[in-house]
Enzyme design. Structure first.
Site, PDB file in Angstrom:
ATOM      1  N   ASN A 121      30.973  57.599  55.214  1.00  0.00           N
ATOM      2  CA  ASN A 121      29.741  58.014  54.461  1.00  0.00           C
ATOM      3  C   ASN A 121      28.792  57.351  54.996  1.00  0.00           C
ATOM      4  OD1 ASN A 121      28.238  59.020  52.213  1.00  0.00           O
ATOM      5  ND2 ASN A 121      28.430  56.885  51.198  1.00  0.00           N
ATOM      6  N   ASP A 177      29.162  65.057  50.843  1.00  0.00           N
ATOM      7  CA  ASP A 177      30.643  64.825  51.369  1.00  0.00           C
ATOM      8  C   ASP A 177      30.903  65.747  52.407  1.00  0.00           C
ATOM      9  OD1 ASP A 177      33.531  65.043  51.291  1.00  0.00           O
ATOM     10  OD2 ASP A 177      33.465  63.762  49.648  1.00  0.00           O
ATOM     11  N   MET A 178      31.305  65.296  53.561  1.00  0.00           N
ATOM     12  CA  MET A 178      31.859  66.359  54.588  1.00  0.00           C
ATOM     13  C   MET A 178      32.816  67.524  54.055  1.00  0.00           C
ATOM     14  SD  MET A 178      29.867  65.774  57.349  1.00  0.00           S
ATOM     15  CE  MET A 178      30.646  66.098  58.928  1.00  0.00           C
ATOM     16  N   ARG A 179      33.805  67.074  53.285  1.00  0.00           N
ATOM     17  CA  ARG A 179      34.781  68.086  52.900  1.00  0.00           C
ATOM     18  C   ARG A 179      34.004  69.486  52.070  1.00  0.00           C
ATOM     19  NH1 ARG A 179      37.944  63.572  50.320  1.00  0.00           N
ATOM     20  NH2 ARG A 179      36.036  62.631  50.144  1.00  0.00           N
ATOM     21  N   ASN A 231      35.217  44.993  48.032  1.00  0.00           N
ATOM     22  CA  ASN A 231      34.116  45.654  48.984  1.00  0.00           C
ATOM     23  C   ASN A 231      33.185  46.229  48.002  1.00  0.00           C
ATOM     24  OD1 ASN A 231      32.330  46.988  50.573  1.00  0.00           O
ATOM     25  ND2 ASN A 231      34.018  48.060  51.684  1.00  0.00           N
ATOM     26  N   GLU A 243      39.515  47.713  57.187  1.00  0.00           N
ATOM     27  CA  GLU A 243      38.559  46.494  56.987  1.00  0.00           C
ATOM     28  C   GLU A 243      39.224  45.427  56.135  1.00  0.00           C
ATOM     29  OE1 GLU A 243      35.862  49.785  56.290  1.00  0.00           O
ATOM     30  OE2 GLU A 243      34.295  48.462  56.904  1.00  0.00           O
ATOM     31  N   ASN A 261      40.087  61.645  59.271  1.00  0.00           N
ATOM     32  CA  ASN A 261      40.648  63.011  58.548  1.00  0.00           C
ATOM     33  C   ASN A 261      40.081  64.197  58.926  1.00  0.00           C
ATOM     34  OD1 ASN A 261      42.042  61.163  56.536  1.00  0.00           O
ATOM     35  ND2 ASN A 261      40.125  60.431  56.267  1.00  0.00           N
ATOM     36  N   HIS A 267      29.364  47.548  60.215  1.00  0.00           N
ATOM     37  CA  HIS A 267      30.726  48.258  60.319  1.00  0.00           C
ATOM     38  C   HIS A 267      31.419  47.397  61.407  1.00  0.00           C
ATOM     39  CE1 HIS A 267      28.948  52.386  58.756  1.00  0.00           C
ATOM     40  NE2 HIS A 267      29.585  51.625  57.683  1.00  0.00           N
ATOM     41  N   LYS A 289      35.489  48.850  46.177  1.00  0.00           N
ATOM     42  CA  LYS A 289      36.844  49.073  46.568  1.00  0.00           C
ATOM     43  C   LYS A 289      37.673  47.619  46.521  1.00  0.00           C
ATOM     44  CE  LYS A 289      35.406  52.813  49.850  1.00  0.00           C
ATOM     45  NZ  LYS A 289      35.129  53.170  51.224  1.00  0.00           N
ATOM     46  N   ARG A 330      21.806  59.245  54.433  1.00  0.00           N
ATOM     47  CA  ARG A 330      20.812  58.291  55.229  1.00  0.00           C
ATOM     48  C   ARG A 330      20.452  59.277  56.677  1.00  0.00           C
ATOM     49  NH1 ARG A 330      24.514  53.045  55.424  1.00  0.00           N
ATOM     50  NH2 ARG A 330      25.536  53.847  53.900  1.00  0.00           N
ATOM     51  N   GLY A 336      36.338  57.506  57.252  1.00  0.00           N
ATOM     52  CA  GLY A 336      36.724  58.936  56.614  1.00  0.00           C
ATOM     53  C   GLY A 336      36.871  60.109  57.355  1.00  0.00           C
TER      54      GLY A 336
HETATM   55  N1  LIG Z   1      39.975  65.364  54.998  1.00  0.00           N
HETATM   56  C1  LIG Z   1      38.523  65.310  55.326  1.00  0.00           C
HETATM   57  N2  LIG Z   1      37.931  66.051  56.188  1.00  0.00           N
HETATM   58  C2  LIG Z   1      36.626  65.788  56.444  1.00  0.00           C
HETATM   59  N3  LIG Z   1      35.909  64.703  55.862  1.00  0.00           N
HETATM   60  C3  LIG Z   1      36.668  63.938  55.150  1.00  0.00           C
HETATM   61  C4  LIG Z   1      38.057  63.906  54.835  1.00  0.00           C
HETATM   62  N4  LIG Z   1      38.464  63.033  53.862  1.00  0.00           N
HETATM   63  C5  LIG Z   1      37.111  62.326  53.669  1.00  0.00           C
HETATM   64  N5  LIG Z   1      36.142  62.727  54.463  1.00  0.00           N
HETATM   65  C6  LIG Z   1      34.902  62.082  54.545  1.00  0.00           C
HETATM   66  O1  LIG Z   1      34.965  60.675  54.589  1.00  0.00           O
HETATM   67  C7  LIG Z   1      33.796  60.205  53.793  1.00  0.00           C
HETATM   68  C8  LIG Z   1      34.042  58.856  53.375  1.00  0.00           C
HETATM   69  O2  LIG Z   1      34.539  57.929  54.287  1.00  0.00           O
HETATM   70  P1  LIG Z   1      34.712  56.476  54.243  1.00  0.00           P
HETATM   71  O3  LIG Z   1      34.985  55.765  55.527  1.00  0.00           O
HETATM   72  O4  LIG Z   1      35.941  56.434  52.935  1.00  0.00           O
HETATM   73  O5  LIG Z   1      33.129  56.143  53.419  1.00  0.00           O
HETATM   74  P2  LIG Z   1      32.478  54.848  52.956  1.00  0.00           P
HETATM   75  O6  LIG Z   1      33.464  53.719  53.127  1.00  0.00           O
HETATM   76  O7  LIG Z   1      31.319  54.618  53.931  1.00  0.00           O
HETATM   77  O8  LIG Z   1      32.196  54.894  51.617  1.00  0.00           O
HETATM   78  C9  LIG Z   1      33.541  61.111  52.751  1.00  0.00           C
HETATM   79  O9  LIG Z   1      32.398  61.296  52.277  1.00  0.00           O
HETATM   80  C10 LIG Z   1      34.052  62.674  53.531  1.00  0.00           C
HETATM   81  O10 LIG Z   1      32.773  63.280  53.935  1.00  0.00           O
HETATM   82  C1  LIG Z   2      26.746  49.420  56.303  1.00  0.00           C
HETATM   83  C2  LIG Z   2      27.232  50.560  55.813  1.00  0.00           C
HETATM   84  O1  LIG Z   2      26.838  51.587  56.087  1.00  0.00           O
HETATM   85  O2  LIG Z   2      28.417  50.397  54.921  1.00  0.00           O
HETATM   86  P1  LIG Z   2      29.107  51.703  54.014  1.00  0.00           P
HETATM   87  O3  LIG Z   2      29.917  52.651  55.290  1.00  0.00           O
HETATM   88  O4  LIG Z   2      29.922  50.982  53.359  1.00  0.00           O
HETATM   89  O5  LIG Z   2      27.853  52.347  53.359  1.00  0.00           O
HETATM   90 MG   LIG Z   3      32.776  52.165  54.753  1.00  0.00          MG
END
Ligand SMILES: Nc1ncnc2c1ncn2[C@@H]1O[C@H](COP(=O)(O)OP(=O)(O)O)[C@@H](O)[C@H]1O
Ligand SMILES: CC(=O)OP(=O)(O)O
Ligand SMILES: [Mg+2]
Length: 410
Positions: A217, A289-291, A7, A392, A342, A186, A14, A247, A338
């Site tokens: 994210n 980052d939501m954390r 990915n 995925e 979580n 997605h 990833k 975004r 994410g």
């Molecule tokens: N324990 C947690 N609590 C709250 N949010 C979290 C936690 N762990 C991860 N996240 C959030 O999940 C986001 C990443 O999600 P993810 O689905 O892996 O993203 P992507 O695949 O779009 O890069 C991080 O930016 C963070 O904000």
């Molecule tokens: C389409 C898209 O937003 O993908 P990602 O969550 O990987 O940024």
């Molecule tokens: Mg993703």
């Protein structure tokens, strides 16, 4: 069959190496991510399965581009100390996540010259994603020229949306001339979690109205009616809809025109503003980052972080309500991604005030649930609320096997 799933994102890759025993039975041999590609210090986190346990290794080094990132992944997979295979050639196929498939692809396909040409052409619609996927495809062609590669598209699942959902109210000829329409993203995740939840509950997906919230994210929501995507929050590009890490999500297009004039923004400036500087980062001024945002809001009482959290949750609620209205009610509400998997606090906040839809939220069931499947509504609830960890990579690997099998049969 050993399948490598890639990915490739704009600054990250990833990966998972899976041993596919059959189309739907697999063993993960290694999992990892390359981050900060192109920056001064890149990072590889590699988790091989050794003696039945996942070990974690971290390496940092300058990783100039995707080709270099993929070389690092391959080196780690064959390394004597922390590798999981003897030889790169043991990898029999590669499955790529491709964000934008436009109207060309409603299912996964074997990658050939025409497929590459089309993914490349769609780069202008997904500038953060498709160029990175192309880089991944080319890098693997160089490293493993004889291994077949399969593309699995985020947009495929949403190809079932009716025109009422997928068209914008602009002159119709722009749809026919430029294919300017809503595509949605997605899809692999929305489809996977909806099917998984229905399997778990023992219900027929064909008879359900489902809303799936993929909150990562990048974030999007889908309305799934009779097992098919009926509407979704992302549109022509992955910038529409929810508030995301960086975004903007929905924005009055008049506001964009105003800002372009007042701030002297050219196309690149406008694109950066909408894709990279907005969202949770733009509102909080702290992080995407939501954390980090939760920490600032809860522990440091930072009002902008609290505002960003509140706006994020409210936008999710808005879509759930809208999709419930479009489908005439919901039977199943699913959280994934994410944040969805979580963030128990986010789930509770989003579900508050939504109980009129037909459920009682079970706070005790929700508390502390991170990354595992769980029902969050009380047993009496008509509408079921669930957390389903997405996978995925598993879907991409199984589609890769399916596509290759049918290619052999034809
Ligand atoms: N324990 C947690 N609590 C709250 N949010 C979290 C936690 N762990 C991860 N996240 C959030 O999940 C986001 C990443 O999600 P993810 O689905 O892996 O993203 P992507 O695949 O779009 O890069 C991080 O930016 C963070 O904000
Ligand atoms: C389409 C898209 O937003 O993908 P990602 O969550 O990987 O940024
Ligand atoms: Mg993703």
């Amino acid at each position: 069959m050993l399948v490598l799933v890639l990915n490739c994102g704009s600054s990250s890759i990833k990966y998972q190496l899976l041993d596919m025993k059959s189309v739907d039975k697999s063993e993960v041999k290694a999992i990892g991510v390359v981050e900060r590609i192109g920056l001064e210090e890149g990072i590889l986190t590699h988790k091989p399965q050794i003696d039945g346990e996942f070990k974690k290794y971290k390496f940092s080094n300058h990783i100039p581009d995707h080709e270099a990132g993929i070389s690092l992944i391959m080196d780690s997979l064959v390394n004597r100390a922390y590798g999981v295979i003897e030889d790169m050639l043991d990898i029999e196929a590669i499955g790529h996540r491709v964000a934008h498939g436009g109207e060309y692809f409603s299912k996964s396909v074997l990658i050939d010259d025409l497929v590459k040409e089309r993914i490349n052409k769609l780069s202008e619609l997904a500038p953060l994603h498709n160029p990175a996927h192309m880089a991944g495809i080319f890098a693997m062609e160089k490293l493993l020229p004889s291994a077949p590669q399969v593309a699995v598209f985020d947009t495929s699942f949403h190809q079932s949306m009716p025109p009422e959902s997928f068209l914008y109210a602009i002159p119709y000829e722009f749809y026919t001339k430029h294919k300017l329409r809503r595509y949605g993203f997605h899809g692999t995740s929305h489809k996977y979690v909806a099917e998984k939840a229905c399997d778990y509950l023992g219900v027929d997906i064909e008879k359900m109205n489902i809303v799936t919230c993929h909150l990562g994210n990048g974030a999007s929501i889908a309305a799934i009616k009779n097992g098919k995507s009926y509407d979704t929050s992302m549109g022509f590009t992955p910038v529409e809809g929810l508030i995301m890490g960086t975004r903007v999500g929905n924005l009055d297009v008049g506001a964009l025109l105003f800002l372009m004039e007042k701030e002297n923004l050219d196309l690149k400036g406008a694109n950066d503003l909408l894709n990279k500087k907005s969202g949770v980062l733009g509102i909080s001024g702290i992080s995407s980052d939501m954390r980090d945002i939760e920490d600032e809001s809860w522990n440091k009482k930072n009002p902008r972080a609290t505002l960003a959290l509140n706006m994020y949750h409210m936008r999710v609620k808005r879509y759930i309500g809208a999709f419930a209205a479009e489908m005439g009610g919901i039977d199943l509400l699913i959280f994934t991604g994410g944040v969805g998997e979580n963030g128990p606090e986010s789930r509770e906040e989003i579900c508050s005030d939504l109980e009129f839809l037909g459920f009682t939220f079970d706070k005790n069931a929700n508390n502390g649930v991170r990354g595992s499947l769980k029902v969050l509504s009380t047993p009496e609830s008509k509408l079921k609320v669930m957390v389903i960890p997405t996978n995925e990579e598993q879907v991409i690997a199984s589609d890769t096997v399916k596509v290759l099998r049918s290619a052999v049969l034809n």
